[in-house]
Write a protein that holds these residues in place. Structure first.
Motif, PDB file in Angstrom:
ATOM      1  N   LYS A 258      -4.626  -2.389   6.507  1.00 58.84           N
ATOM      2  CA  LYS A 258      -5.034  -1.493   6.051  1.00 58.84           C
ATOM      3  C   LYS A 258      -4.067   0.227   5.287  1.00 58.84           C
ATOM      4  O   LYS A 258      -4.550   0.498   4.131  1.00 58.84           O
ATOM      5  N   GLN A 259      -2.808  -0.317   5.514  1.00 65.14           N
ATOM      6  CA  GLN A 259      -1.614   0.600   5.373  1.00 65.14           C
ATOM      7  C   GLN A 259      -1.404   0.524   3.170  1.00 65.14           C
ATOM      8  O   GLN A 259      -1.493   0.872   2.803  1.00 65.14           O
ATOM      9  N   GLU A 260      -1.600  -1.366   3.713  1.00 63.60           N
ATOM     10  CA  GLU A 260      -1.246  -1.460   1.879  1.00 63.60           C
ATOM     11  C   GLU A 260      -2.366  -1.430   1.001  1.00 63.60           C
ATOM     12  O   GLU A 260      -2.122  -0.480  -0.084  1.00 63.60           O
ATOM     13  N   ASN A 261      -3.209  -0.926   1.898  1.00 63.70           N
ATOM     14  CA  ASN A 261      -4.674  -0.473   0.680  1.00 63.70           C
ATOM     15  C   ASN A 261      -4.454   0.822   0.213  1.00 63.70           C
ATOM     16  O   ASN A 261      -5.122   1.495  -0.641  1.00 63.70           O
TER      17      ASN A 261
ATOM     18  N   THR B 241      -1.667   1.190  -2.444  1.00 63.23           N
ATOM     19  CA  THR B 241      -2.736   0.592  -4.028  1.00 63.23           C
ATOM     20  C   THR B 241      -3.367   2.068  -3.882  1.00 63.23           C
ATOM     21  O   THR B 241      -4.114   2.097  -5.039  1.00 63.23           O
ATOM     22  N   LYS B 242      -4.614   2.302  -3.122  1.00 60.34           N
ATOM     23  CA  LYS B 242      -5.322   3.261  -3.326  1.00 60.34           C
ATOM     24  C   LYS B 242      -4.438   4.720  -4.433  1.00 60.34           C
ATOM     25  O   LYS B 242      -4.876   5.331  -4.810  1.00 60.34           O
ATOM     26  N   ILE B 243      -4.078   5.248  -3.158  1.00 57.18           N
ATOM     27  CA  ILE B 243      -2.946   6.573  -3.591  1.00 57.18           C
ATOM     28  C   ILE B 243      -2.293   6.144  -5.044  1.00 57.18           C
ATOM     29  O   ILE B 243      -2.750   6.723  -6.157  1.00 57.18           O
ATOM     30  N   LYS B 244      -1.651   5.302  -4.542  1.00 59.51           N
ATOM     31  CA  LYS B 244      -0.814   4.717  -6.223  1.00 59.51           C
ATOM     32  C   LYS B 244      -1.937   4.975  -8.244  1.00 59.51           C
ATOM     33  O   LYS B 244      -1.018   5.462  -8.498  1.00 59.51           O
TER      34      LYS B 244
END
Length: 411
Positions: free
Chosen positions: A200-203, A206-209
């Motif tokens: 979830k953290q990785e997702n 990715t969304k924030i980037k």
């Protein structure tokens, strides 16, 4: 007798080591329960599935906080399992020695019974006494017979006690191994949960980037807005100190009362209240019944964007929906400020200390009210979008901000 001394040494050594292990186990068990409770609280207060809108930065911060706590839990479980392994090994070695000691005791006892039997067949007790050369020798022989019988009885009792003791250690080992197995399973489950949270953290990252510039711009706006609010509160507190000092001078009928700039002139009663407040440092109650600190006091690096510093003017505490803010000590309402969106900030004076209860939906008190410890100050505002109920709790000494975490009880 040597076997008996050896048994006593084993017993005392076991009990001493068990006491040390128990103390360590209790501390680790207490930590494990604390971290488990914190994870339950995190899930309850930060991860509301009814959110109308997701805030990726907030969600990332929340999930990082949960991963950090879960890692601490895993570390504690691991330590607890290691201590149990060490304790099990120590007890197994002691059990082996106790078995050998018990075998020696039984062998000595058997030999003593055999010699006693042979003695009875060769010469009766009566003949043993009658063959005495004088009365004193007969008396000594009678005492010997009594002591010998008593020693035989004691040897038998020692065998029973040590057998029971060995059985207790066996039971303890079975229990310890069962607890260790449970801990290993718990550790495995927590690691699986961390893997889920990390995905979830990785997702989220990715969304924030993908919208990093937008998030950074919004964050900078929020930091500036928070600074403006802090400056406004600082000015109001300076004005309140000046107003309070004018009243104090009027009561004292003097304009030359010595004081530093932006510090309260204290009456004897106010001095006594401030002194009592100081004596309770680290013992003061929390301003909410249940809560989690999501932002600490002081300057700190932003958890997502390197190079951006955020400032905690106090403690940001998330609590359950519908919660009330409560006064941490006796005092008087200094002022009630109106914030953006209609939220309220109640300032309570405790001598030359001020506590601030910000982000309230409404207040149950008014300016000038006398307040007691634990009194409900107002209902904390719940954000309709994030569904989070957050109190911003700030502590001042005159105009200087202090770290509230050093003053309230540890949880």
């Amino acid at each position: 007798m040597n076997n008996k001394k050896l048994y006593i040494l084993f017993l005392s050594g076991f009990l001493m080591s068990f006491s040390v292990f128990s103390q360590t186990k209790k501390e680790l068990e207490s930590q494990r329960k604390k971290f488990k409770s914190e994870i339950i609280k995190l899930n309850k207060l930060l991860f509301d599935e009814k959110k109308k809108e997701k805030n990726a930065l907030e969600d990332l911060r929340d999930i990082k906080q949960k991963i950090d706590v879960r890692n601490k839990l895993i570390s504690t479980i691991n330590l607890e399992a290691k201590f149990l392994s060490k304790e099990i090994k120590t007890n197994e070695i002691k059990l082996e020695k106790l078995h050998k000691n018990l075998a020696d005791l039984k062998a000595d006892y058997g030999e003593m019974i055999y010699k006693s039997y042979k003695s009875k067949s060769q010469q009766s007790r009566a003949m043993f006494l009658l063959s005495s050369q004088n009365f004193y020798q007969a008396y000594k022989r009678l005492e010997y017979i009594k002591q010998y019988a008593s020693f035989r009885k004691k040897q038998g009792e020692d065998i029973v006690i040590q057998t029971d003791f060995i059985e207790n250690i066996k039971d303890s080992l079975v229990y310890q191994k069962r607890v260790k197995d449970t801990l290993i399973l718990s550790e495995k489950n927590e690691k699986q949960q961390i893997e889920t949270d990390k995905k979830k953290q990785e997702n989220l990252i990715t969304k924030i980037k993908r919208k990093e510039k937008t998030y950074k711009r919004d964050l900078q706006k929020q930091i500036k807005a928070e600074k403006r609010v802090a400056n406004k509160i600082d000015k109001i507190i300076r004005d309140e100190i000046a107003r309070a000092n004018r009243l104090a001078r009027a009561k004292l009928k003097s304009k030359s009362v010595a004081r530093k700039k932006n510090e309260f002139i204290l009456s004897p009663e106010a001095k006594a209240l401030a002194a009592k407040f100081e004596l309770n440092k680290g013992l003061l109650p929390w301003p909410v019944k249940e809560g989690l600190v999501v932002r600490k006091f002081g300057k700190q690096a932003h958890p997502t964007f390197p190079g951006i510093t955020i400032n905690g003017t106090g403690l940001h505490i998330v609590t359950s929906n519908g919660s009330n803010a409560e006064a941490i000590y006796n005092g008087e309402v200094l002022n009630i400020l109106l914030g953006s969106g209609g939220t309220k900030n109640v300032l309570i004076r405790h001598g030359n200390y001020i506590t601030s209860y910000n982000n309230l939906e409404n207040s149950f008190v008014k300016k000038g009210d006398k307040i007691v410890t634990g009194q409900k100050i107002g209902k904390i505002f719940t954000d309709k979008i994030s569904k989070k109920t957050k109190l911003i709790f700030v502590l001042f000494k005159n105009t200087t901000r202090l770290n509230p975490a050093s003053w309230i009880l540890k949880r």
